[in-house]
Enzyme design. Structure first.
Site, short mmCIF file in Angstrom:
data_model
loop_
_atom_site.label_atom_id
_atom_site.label_comp_id
_atom_site.label_asym_id
_atom_site.label_seq_id
_atom_site.Cartn_x
_atom_site.Cartn_y
_atom_site.Cartn_z
N GLY A 1 10.50 -3.50 2.05
CA GLY A 1 11.62 -2.73 2.33
C GLY A 1 12.66 -2.73 1.47
CG HIS B 1 9.30 -0.93 5.74
ND1 HIS B 1 8.84 0.32 4.91
CD2 HIS B 1 10.77 -1.03 5.48
CE1 HIS B 1 9.77 0.62 4.37
NE2 HIS B 1 10.88 0.22 4.79
CB CYS C 1 1.95 5.24 7.75
SG CYS C 1 2.16 6.95 6.80
CD GLN D 1 -2.03 0.03 5.08
OE1 GLN D 1 -1.62 1.32 4.64
NE2 GLN D 1 -0.81 -0.79 5.36
N PRO E 1 0.86 -1.28 0.04
CG PRO E 1 0.03 -0.85 2.10
CD PRO E 1 0.97 -2.02 1.15
#
Length: 343
Positions: A210, A169, A98, A68, A15
């Site tokens: 990542g 990530h 985030c 998400q 996302p």
């Protein structure tokens, strides 16, 4: 399969705010029928109080597709999970990674790495509200946290709440001192920590995210974890996705760029017919010819001509023609050299 397993397991497209909108996802689906696609993060309050058609609407071609969510209120997230099910999504995912100012002011996203029990409470509420798989996407930590402690604490708390699937990530997020863009590159990657998590909890589904730039790198990660999530590489060079079904899901052949564009035409025509500007779709397609002769001309035509009022599929036709002509020119030169060498 537990209801909390990531549906497409091996491969997903991350996302990404302002990027993975409905038009992007419909385009990516022409390249891979199997990859799990994610919406941009949508806040729980927006889902509850906002324009749901604008925020949640999607095309049936996008399945499997996950919603998400961003939020930290269990009751709100439970309501959103039920809404996601009602709208036909295939998975609901909580963003715990985030690092933007927006999520910091709302105390969600990467901020939740500091509050594993709150995340667990949120996930338990979501799991109880829906039959959809409910999953977590997280970082390995934030700011001065010890990554191993923070990651394992979050996973342990969520596992007790019933979560069985995590997308990690493999970077910290620095909420102080780095911009969201810098947070995608500056903090060092720690893939080994994600591998360690999988070894310590082999019964969980762990996907890694990542800094993964190629499908070869993705395949290498699958020796250690269950799934790979590609972000910017998949967006900027979408032709990569045309190889995913063969490499990861056993399909017989790749999907070529020209084939994907042809498959996308009916979707584009339908969107144009209801007033969607061409540029809303073409902006996601600019990298599809990456590495081919004529790629620069393709990008220029799609960028410049798609913003003209009333622009339609003729812009796509001209951009494709530019690539085909460049390819033909390369073939002609090659034949000329071969003829000369033969002489």
């Amino acid at each position: 399969m537990s209801k909390n397993n990531i549906l497409s397991g091996k491969f997903s497209v991350a996302p990404m705010m302002d990027w993975t909108d409905r038009h992007c996802r419909a385009f990516h689906r022409t390249l891979s029928r199997q990859a799990l696609l994610y919406t941009e993060m949508v806040t729980s309050k927006a889902v509850i109080h906002g324009d749901r058609e604008r925020l949640l609407g999607y095309s049936d071609v996008e399945h499997p597709v996950a919603l998400q969510l961003g939020g930290s209120e269990p009751d709100e997230l439970a309501q959103c999970a039920k809404i996601a099910e009602d709208w036909g999504y295939d998975e609901v995912n909580l963003n715990c990674g985030c690092p933007s100012d927006r999520v910091q002011s709302g105390s969600f996203g990467a901020c939740l790495m500091r509050e594993p029990q709150l995340v667990a409470d949120c996930m338990q509420a979501m799991i109880e509200a829906t039959s959809l798989p409910a999953t977590v996407k997280c970082r390995i930590g934030v700011d001065d946290q010890e990554p191993r402690d923070s990651l394992f604490a979050l996973v342990e708390a969520c596992e007790k709440a019933g979560v069985t699937s995590f997308a990690v990530h493999a970077r910290k997020a620095w909420l102080k001192g780095l911009s969201p863009k810098e947070n995608r590159d500056v903090p060092p990657l720690d893939y080994d920590l994600v591998y360690e998590l999988k070894r310590a909890r082999p019964h969980l589904t762990i996907a890694i995210n990542g800094g993964i730039g190629t499908l070869e790198e993705a395949q290498a990660h699958l020796k250690h974890v269950d799934g790979v999530m590609l972000g910017r590489a998949a967006y900027h060079e979408p032709a990569l996705l045309g190889q995913v079904d063969r490499l990861f899901f056993g399909a017989e052949a790749d999907v070529a760029p020209f084939e994907a564009l042809e498959a996308y035409r009916p979707y584009m025509a339908g969107q144009l017919a209801i007033g969607v500007p061409l540029s809303h779709m073409t902006r996601h397609m600019l990298g599809i010819m990456h590495g081919l002769p004529g790629a620069r001309a393709f990008r220029r035509i799609m960028t410049v001509e798609s913003i003209v009022p009333g622009a339609g599929l003729e812009v796509l036709d001209r951009a494709i023609l530019a690539v085909r002509e460049a390819l033909a020119a390369v073939d002609a030169r090659r034949e000329a050299y071969e003829f000369k060498d033969a002489g």
